[in-house]
Every structure is written in C-alpha cells, then in structure tokens.
Design an enzyme around this catalytic site. Structure first.
Site: not given
Ligand code: 13P
Length: 251
Positions: A96, A174, A214
């Site tokens: 990630h 985010g 998002s």
C-alpha cells in the site's frame, strides 16, 4: 474469467469491539442480499481472530493489511504471513502507498512479502500507483510499470495468477479527489498490457485489477462499468456498512 471484487481496507481504524460490530453488520447485509462480486474486508492484525469468529468467510472474505518480510524469529513487533494465515484470513494487502511512503517499503522487501504470503496460501492484494507529481509530469505509466515489474515479475505465471492488483493513485487516496473513470480505465488497460507482455494474454485477462482512491457509492458504478476495472479497494467508505454495501451494490 477474472473475478470482480470489492475489498475494504480499514487501515488503522476501529477498536476491536467496533470492528467486530462492523464486520457482523457487513456479514449480515451480505447474507440478506447476495453480492454480485466477491467481498473482502482487510482489518488490523488485532482484529483478525475476533472478526473471523463472527463472519462467514464464504460470504465475506477476510484479510490483513500487511505482513512481515521474514518467516519468523527476532523481529519485534512484526506479524508473519504464517501468523496471518493461522487466523484463517485468506488475503493480505501488500505494498500500500502508505506502507511505501511512511514505512520505507521497497520493491525488494515487497518481493519477500509476496513470496511469504503465497507460501502460506494467502492471496496478495498488491497495490501500485503514482503520486501527484508523477501524474502531472506525465510519467505515471512508467512509474506503475516499474512497480509491477519490480514487485511481481520474478513470479512464475502460476504464482502471478494468484495476485490481485489494486491501482491506487496516491493523489486520490483519502482526498475526495477520485480518478475519473477514463483515467482509471486507461491505467488498468495499460497494466493489463504490461502483464500480457510478460505472461501472455490469458494470464492478463484473468487478473483482477481493482481501483482505489476516494471510491464511494456515488462514483463506484461509473468506475466499475469500465471493462478493465474489476472492482475497488475501499478505505474511508469501508468503515460504514451502508457506504460499503452501496459500493458492493454497484455490481
Ligand atoms: P480512500 O478510499 O479512503 O481514499 O482510501 C483508499 C485506499 O487507500 C484503500 O487502500
């Protein structure tokens, strides 16, 4: 045929009690209304056992958010792939961007993690994606190509077939700023082409490539309608059952 998958990445959120309650709620929702895709939640290490005890993993898959790059031994604070597997979890997010950025994960350490995950029967959800500057200076395809090649192309075709990819443009994580469906499709098709060059068209066609950044109920359907977008890796919106199920229902 590749699978469509919606996976949640809870990141460093929820107490054990909150996480168990959320997992139960998602599990119940999926029992009440069968999903048209595979659904997975990736949770903090502390949550794996208690969550495994309350969900039906034939309905809701379970994964970790990371694993160690060593088998066992004197690595204080680390959690190995075999420990993750021993909780009955079947998935693990690797690479990630937050791990790459804040914890210095490199392609070299990721190759170790991928090998250990596979050796322990875990399915890696391997993350790739460019930062904003790379999107703006137009090097994003080459950056992502390098991440895929360096992190995964040491694998045999058989092992590569066990990998789920997640394209997560870092500028969309985010931030509320989603990649457009066209930007996602362009990148996913590019990645599939890179896989085809190395492993052939059949392996490429069978690889699930998820989009992350998002993703929410209001944009999931448009993203998932694209031919090379095979689902999503969901951060913030996976922390509320209704939002997560809204994304699942986009399939
Ligand atoms: P957000 O959905 O919160 O943007 O996070 C995406 C992500 O990083 C999933 O791994």
């Amino acid at each position: 045929m590749r699978k469509n998958i919606v996976a949640g990445n809870w990141k460093m959120n929820t107490t054990v009690a909150e996480g168990v309650a959320l997992a139960k709620e998602v599990n119940e929702a999926l029992k009440a209304e069968k999903a048209n895709c595979d659904v997975v939640i990736c949770v903090p290490f502390t949550h794996l056992c208690p969550v495994a005890a309350v969900i039906d993993q034939t309905v809701l898959g379970l994964g970790a958010e990371n694993c160690a790059d060593h088998t066992s031994g004197a690595y204080t604070g680390e959690v190995s792939a075999s420990m993750v597997a021993s909780t009955t979890a079947k998935y693990v997010i690797l690479g990630h961007s937050e791990r790459r950025q804040y914890y210095g994960e490199t392609s070299e350490t990721l190759r170790e993690k991928v090998a250990l995950a596979l050796a322990n029967g875990l399915k890696p959800i391997f993350c790739i994606g460019e930062v904003l500057a790379e999107r703006e200076n137009g090097t994003y395809n080459e950056v992502v190509r390098r991440q895929v090649e360096e992190g995964l192309f040491n694998l045999s075709a058989e092992d590569f077939g066990k990998i789920i990819l997640a394209y997560e443009p870092v500028w969309a994580i985010g931030t509320g700023k989603t990649a457009t469906a066209e930007q996602a499709e362009d990148m996913h098709a590019f990645i599939r082409g890179v896989i085809a060059e190395k492993y052939g068209k059949e392996v490429a066609e069978n690889t699930s490539i998820l989009y992350g950044g998002s993703c929410k109920p209001s944009n999931a359907a448009e993203l998932f309608a694209k031919p090379d977008v095979d689902g999503g890796l969901i951060g913030g919106a996976s922390l509320k059952c209704a939002d997560f199920m809204g994304i699942v229902k986009a399939f």
